[in-house]
Write a protein that holds these residues in place. Structure first.
Motif, mmCIF file in Angstrom:
data_model
loop_
_atom_site.group_PDB
_atom_site.id
_atom_site.type_symbol
_atom_site.label_atom_id
_atom_site.label_comp_id
_atom_site.label_asym_id
_atom_site.label_seq_id
_atom_site.Cartn_x
_atom_site.Cartn_y
_atom_site.Cartn_z
ATOM 1 N N SER A 1 -3.082 0.576 -3.890
ATOM 2 C CA SER A 1 -2.490 -0.685 -3.476
ATOM 3 C C SER A 1 -2.041 -1.454 -4.721
ATOM 4 O O SER A 1 -2.626 -1.321 -5.783
ATOM 5 N N GLN B 1 -3.113 7.560 -3.679
ATOM 6 C CA GLN B 1 -3.081 6.541 -2.627
ATOM 7 C C GLN B 1 -3.616 5.268 -3.261
ATOM 8 O O GLN B 1 -4.674 5.270 -3.901
ATOM 9 N N GLU C 1 0.867 -1.175 0.000
ATOM 10 C CA GLU C 1 0.000 0.000 0.000
ATOM 11 C C GLU C 1 0.907 1.228 0.000
ATOM 12 O O GLU C 1 1.933 1.243 0.682
#
Lengths: 319, 319, 319, 319, 319, 319
Positions: E74, E72, E13
């Motif tokens: 993953s 942001q 992440e």
């Protein structure tokens, strides 16, 4: 009995009958130029360059290509090669009892053996329409096929060469049909017999030597000529021009050179058309090799280059 | 007994054993994407596309290419083609008594018949040096030759394909040596056996399917690899590396693709090298035709295009 | 009156008649896949992509290529391009009073004007044998020539395209015969009319759109087909097959693609054959340019690439 | 009046004025070698080989290429061709009243008629920037264009050949602009006049015969030279070098050979550039045919082969 | 400090700044289709595919190619490859203190080091006319050369790539001039600096990435553009356009692609032109190899195929 | 001291020692033909044509190619070229104190300087297996490498030419390894030394002049021969034939001609193989230019055409 050209050696003197393959009147470059004949003399074993110095005007008019003559001469080495100096020369007469056919290069099997094999192959075709079309096309050139060469230079370029090529291909085709039963042997036989059937009309030849291409040969070519002959035959026989039989025979003939740049307007798209092209190729290429080895002196390790084989020579390798 | 894929029809429900040829985990494009398996399932009669919707993580890890599985499913038409919807799937176990070899595509003649023919051909070579070199090279791959395909895609691309190709070429070579006795049959046999001898090392294959080329295959290629093997064999056997035997065998292998752009660093310059190239060509091209006809539905008049035949399809013509 | 596709703008809602050019049933990739129709709808001004979401099984069976339909829909931008979302769709009925010919792309001049010009050109041929052969060949396809395109993709690929191509070439040919009186205008006219005469049989087309090639088209090709038609015509008319008239007409047709790799088994060797090839080339290439400019939006500076022009696009340059 | 070379017959004796096209001093191969002159003599009707035996040192220094001379000689057949034996030879003097221009090969239309047509075409260009650039480039070679050939060997290789080529192309261009109004006729006219504009500087020629290429011709070539001339003209005229006018003119010139292997660094991407290339091609190819037919004896059915036409000859077919 | 893309691993992440290289709005195939963004995000270490599900209309309008953003997300494995699932995304603002130049791929040596080397090479040219012409041409693109790539795809396709290519060639050229003193180092230096000088105008690029070719690039090409610039420079400087200096510089530029099919209208005919072509070739080919190795994961033995190297990949071989 | 052939002028009489490069016995074309010798005489500065009229049978047997002779003669201009008329000629004897090596063309650096550089390069290879294999291959031809040319005609075709080519390539390779540290310098050095290592056996040469290709050269070629030598060396040294060292060395040798049509069975796929090909190319091409300029008279602006450079000549341009 005349000495064979293949057996000539340096210093030899000879008298015998030979064929004039090429004859050209030239002049010496001396200040008072004199005429002489520049000759290629031949027999069935090969050919050799010859000079007849001090030829008279009559000589120049008398001797030409395809003349059968009696020559007295001597063999000399000139620039690493044997050459004949002609001392006396005269035309052969009836009394001499010699025939032009004794002096020309021929297929290894005589036409009298080859033609019945082709007849038999045609007879063995089971489809009656195919058989009839092949028969009609074949009859157009039957009288010429005895002597026709298969090509001008590359392969089978001699008396009976075309018939010999066809017979060999028929043998190979039969073998491959046994190996691969999905092939239609009627079509393959027909394709083999028809593929070069128009060559005797495409080329003007005499005693197996191609002298020129005919106008039809130049403007239409043997591939399209054969295609037209099939149309003509079908029309005469009442075979439907739209039928698969006509379609297949046309396709076999039209595609047998495989690529556009080799003269085929369409590419092989029937199994038998693929087979035909490669059977033609293997027979032609191996014959080129065999032909050039036959006219290359035993003492030579390498032949001359072969145009049809990527301009490479072939080596006579001893194991 | 499992239903043959070739015989699947629309609407059919089935249970049986099959081979997974290709398996890829994909996700649906729905807003909450879900995993499914996109499969090509195969048996010896052909192959078909299949989907396994709602595959679990475990499924994704379990099923991969070359897995033998039991499938329950139904056959549907999707975009004009049959497709399988997988209902249940599990790996085959020992108890099921099925073997992967029952599900793969093979040469029409089994390796157990083909290999003795090759052995016999080697045994029939009269020149002892040639025989010894061929034997040594052949032994390097003997264990692989049972399964090796002859090519990745173009022709003989199945279990035992290479051995089948070699045997067919040997038959053809024998026939042509009878037609043309000037050819050295020892050399031709050796050339046929050696020409693709390094293919099992050039390509990484499993059950007759080529997965990839090896590094040696990419950087050296099977032609130069075979040439090196001959060097190695001669050195081990004490055969003079400068001898005509080694020269001839190297030349046969190096020239068998005929042209530089097809991978041959030298062009055929021995009669047997010319013969080898064309025997290879005719066998490969006719097999391409036969192979594609075999996997084309009987109802189709035209096959897919064939890369090795100028990108043309072949027609199934009825006379 | 239906809104022309060429005039569609973003956000527009419309109702009108259109032709379905392509229709494919697809499924969404959602976890419960749903059927939809992926459509290319067309009128004479152009074509556009359309989606019909939630199509029923009946819809899938009802709508196919070449269907004339009434559509209610809205225009949206999707990935930089306009696209139609179909709201309602039904087949056009007789009462709607619309005809498929109103929706297809056609040559800029109607066939009813073009065909008399070709008739006149034939009538103006002074050599009676040439005239008769051209007439017979032309009559074979007279009923198809009204609609035939000249090619599948490259140029004149629309209703009446072949006739338009021939008429334009006749104009150019007449001009060049005036510039260069050594050309035989009978031969050039005949060559222009015959060169693509077999295209309507080589290709299967509907409303000017080529759907496929016929078996004859694939295995023989329009060039050799036309050559065979000339043979047939001459035979029926009693014109000597060995005559220069037949030789010349065959040659014109066979050589008009200029090179072997472009499909001609012989290269142009008559002055009129050289003229024919280049008149064909200039007309085809300029039409490719004109055709692609016509279907490229005015706002675009560059067209798509054109295969027949070395894969280059053409620029719409403002001076 | 001198006898025309085209009309010479075997055995003829003549006296007249001729042009020496080639002259080479050679020596006989006799043991005491003697000098002689090997000559090609020409007039506007053709050319013939001639020998002047026993030439003196003074003769060797006196006679060279492009000399106008009076010859007394006799015509003989040598190796199937006519040849002249020179008996007496002297240079022509002013009193003889003969001019070199009477003895050279020229375009069928005189430059005095051609140049005004080109002037008129320039005057008819409506875009003033295009007209100004064309005018400036044209003026660079105006004095040479009267005599310049269009090529060294292939086509229009004679006095005024370039102007003749341009005028014919202008006629054809005008016709095609009428056929296809979407073409910009200003651009097409400009392209036709500029495409070979640098040829008179690329090649060094005298009386329409190319003697050699200039260093600029070899290192830059006429295509890039013309492109540079346009830059130069625009700069002098204050036309923006980034304008579409300059872009289009440069492109027309640079792309007119169509392919990289034919010398064009870019391929045609404007409609007028496509038209220019094909108009150039059709005019050049048909002129090759016309030129070779003009210098081939009426009695010959076939011409020599033509390099620019796939090395094929052309047949003079009688219907 | 943002995590480098090259160092991403499965399951990670992250939050950081990245460049959007490609952004495309797509729709899911669910029955109620939803918008999402299909993204390629990049930094100077490499690039990776990313999906932003459930993008709003505003998002679609906000994010486009060359946007600098904070993400942001993953990292997951999807179909054997790493892929990013974007959780949050916003445009970078001034306060973030990040600059686009930190995120692009650049030449291994910075432009601030490269440009002085080129300046120095120009300064070292002894022939004042050559130096002046090179200077004038170089100044046209001086502001762009800091960032220009040398090609769109093949080699040096990054920020400063052109300057790096030129500097490396200058080093190699200097070495070869020492090896072979017969070469004129002024000409070779000038040729190296001028050969690709028009590339920054031929191609439209941003931050070292080529977005398209300009109209001049398509219709004239960088080779002829550079040739025109030399004409322009000489004219402005008063250097004789017929001088050997201009002839040589034009020739170097025009011939540097060596063959017509590679874009050169003339072939190298000065020693320095031969040197220039091969120095260009060796530097470009080795850079292709180095570039592709740099972006191929260390774990991979083989790179992707390289178009400029006969479509072959390169192996990372460990000894 | 003998007058250098390069300095001969018209009218000169001379006595000196020269090498007979070619000797052919010919006959005059006079009615009583006489023998003469057609000679090419040479020294290290160049060569010239010469005639020895009235040669006796003994003369013809005495004088042949590679004879060192003393000649008294005179220089004349014949057909624009200098030619020697031989007045007296005799074989050189031991007492004359002349050596054949004084009369042949050699590399610009003597073999005694070149060979130690190659030795040193081998010594500097750090990988012991590579070093051992290179050493063993090199020792096979060490005695021949002093004199071997690098090619028959194209480049470095003189005494020591191969060693000179290798040394120059080593210098260039070292420079490029410094520019690009990712290259493995051991592999590149080995590739440079091995790439043409079999040329002295592929070609039969004497004093740096290639007389013919050996049978191995024709049937296997130097590329595959070198590959076989590496196999042999590895086997003798006990280096694993499957190791990456052997793989890399084989690949470097096999791929160094880059393309199939240039003789390489595989294309470069290691970075060092790419470097090797282009280093070979640049050195060979520049040497062709340097060699032809050296034997072109200073007064000539253009050299003869160079086959290896697209059949173009090179200009000697003065700035």
């Amino acid at each position: 009995m005349s000495k064979r050209i293949k057996d000539f050696i340096d210093g030899e003197e000879f008298v015998g009958f030979y064929l004039l393959k090429e004859v050209e009147a030239k002049q010496t470059n001396s200040s008072i130029p004199k005429d002489y004949l520049d000759i290629v003399m031949a027999d069935s074993s090969g050919f050799i360059s010859a000079k007849y110095w001090d030829a008279s005007k009559t000589d120049i008019e008398t001797f030409g290509p395809m003349c059968l003559v009696k020559i007295q001469g001597s063999v000399q080495i000139y620039r690493d090669k044997l050459q004949v100096k002609v001392v006396r020369i005269r035309k052969a007469t009836e009394q001499d009892g010699v025939s032009i056919t004794d002096f020309i290069r021929s297929a290894p099997v005589s036409s009298s053996e080859l033609l019945p094999i082709i007849d038999q192959a045609i007879a063995s075709i089971t489809n009656s329409e195919i058989k009839a079309i092949v028969t009609l096309c074949y009859e157009r050139v039957k009288d010429k096929i005895e002597s026709s060469p298969a090509a001008k230079l590359h392969h089978h370029a001699y008396y009976g060469g075309l018939a010999y090529h066809v017979v060999r291909m028929l043998e190979l085709g039969e073998f491959i049909c046994r190996q691969r039963p999905f092939l239609n042997s009627d079509l393959l036989k027909a394709g083999i017999i028809l593929h070069d059937i128009a060559k005797p009309v495409e080329m003007v030849s005499e005693y197996g030597m191609v002298l020129d291409y005919s106008n039809q040969g130049k403007l239409i070519g043997h591939i399209s000529m054969a295609s037209n002959w099939i149309t003509e035959a079908a029309l005469k026989l009442g075979v439907d021009l739209e039928s698969n039989v006509v379609l297949a025979l046309q396709h076999l003939v039209l595609s047998h050179h495989n690529l556009g740049e080799w003269g085929s307007p369409v590419q092989p798209q029937l199994p038998e058309a693929v087979a035909l092209h490669y059977i033609d190729a293997i027979d032609a290429k191996l014959q080129m090799v065999e032909d050039i080895l036959n006219i290359t002196a035993e003492s030579e390790e390498w032949t001359a280059v072969i145009r049809g084989l990527e301009n490479k020579p072939v080596m006579r390798l001893k194991l």
